[in-house]
Design a protein around this motif. Sequence first.
Motif, short mmCIF file in Angstrom:
data_model
loop_
_atom_site.label_atom_id
_atom_site.label_comp_id
_atom_site.label_asym_id
_atom_site.label_seq_id
_atom_site.Cartn_x
_atom_site.Cartn_y
_atom_site.Cartn_z
N PRO A 161 46.02 23.92 59.72
CA PRO A 161 47.06 22.93 60.08
C PRO A 161 47.22 23.23 61.60
CG PRO A 161 47.59 23.81 58.06
CD PRO A 161 46.60 24.74 58.49
N LYS A 165 52.14 18.83 64.77
CA LYS A 165 51.02 17.41 65.07
C LYS A 165 50.88 16.67 63.51
CE LYS A 165 48.94 18.57 69.30
NZ LYS A 165 47.51 18.40 69.89
N LYS A 166 51.44 15.41 63.39
CA LYS A 166 51.25 14.84 62.21
C LYS A 166 50.79 13.32 62.63
CE LYS A 166 54.57 17.23 59.42
NZ LYS A 166 55.77 17.34 58.51
N THR A 167 50.36 12.73 61.63
CA THR A 167 49.91 11.27 61.67
C THR A 167 51.11 10.27 61.75
OG1 THR A 167 49.55 11.02 59.50
CG2 THR A 167 47.57 11.74 60.80
N GLY A 170 53.01 10.66 58.46
CA GLY A 170 53.59 11.69 58.08
C GLY A 170 52.59 13.12 57.62
N ARG A 171 51.28 12.59 57.56
CA ARG A 171 50.31 13.56 57.13
C ARG A 171 50.02 14.55 58.23
NH1 ARG A 171 45.21 10.38 55.00
NH2 ARG A 171 45.81 9.28 57.06
N GLN A 172 49.83 15.98 57.65
CA GLN A 172 49.66 17.03 58.74
C GLN A 172 48.30 17.05 59.45
OE1 GLN A 172 51.87 20.06 59.65
NE2 GLN A 172 50.07 19.75 61.14
N LEU A 173 48.02 17.11 60.74
CA LEU A 173 46.79 17.27 61.26
C LEU A 173 46.38 18.54 61.27
CD1 LEU A 173 47.41 14.99 64.48
CD2 LEU A 173 46.25 14.28 62.34
#
Length: 282
Positions: A161, A165-167, A170-173
């Motif tokens: 992770p 930084k997330k999309t 809300g998804r974790q990059l």
Amino acid sequence: MFGRRRRKRDDKTGRAAETGSAARRNGAAGEVSFDNEIEPERPTEQVAKEADRHRATGPWDSTEDVPEARRMDLGSLKLPMEQGTDIQVNVAQDARGRQKIIGVTLVRGKTALQVQPFAAPKSSGLWDEMREELREQVTKQGGQAEEHSGTFGPELQAVIPVQGKKTEDGRQLGQRVRFIGVDGPRWVLRGVIRGEGASKPEMMAEAEQLFANIVVVRGEQPVPPSELLEITVPKQLQERMAAAVKERNAHRAAQRGNAGSSPNGSASAGQAGRTPDEAEGS
């Protein structure tokens, strides 16, 4: 069957000769030695381990018949000096604020390969332990790691992770990372590949070639297993490192003065001494 050629000095002629060392599989308790056994002639070379098959074309031990190449001498490491590749010394601060070298990163384009040499026991297997520790660390960070069979034997391919930084939904990059390593004679060389070298096949091959061209200088000094072997830098590179640290500290001080505090001011690790061209040949 997995013997590796090693340099041997002839006492009479002073010329190097090549000898083949036969492989022998060690048991879990290590290599058995009979000190009271009388032999007319005792080989002085290290016995090749089964793990040596994973580095048939490198990385190399300094006692072996190493292919000629332009390399930078950093004490326990001799790193390949290739066009388009930058060498960065990785440093961290200890509890007293002193700078300590913790590794070296080779950067080519959008690929970064960090390498670290560790002391190891005569019996192989330390890289197996390291992989398991790395897997646990990645999992604790919320990432994923899977073991694969690679060019140098077992390796870990992970997604770690990226903090903050997330999309948009809300998804974790995450960042793709490869952990590679090999057991050598009383050492382990570990590599961490980031960027394109961790995902694009052609870049993966380039990163592996850099790793394979490294020479490890274990030395005869006693070092506990798993402890980092000493990495040293030429005087001119030391001066660059000191200048980089001074510049970074001044920048942080300026940030604190402008904003009252700096969210990154307590960072303990960094990179210094970026140099693609200056070297001491091997």
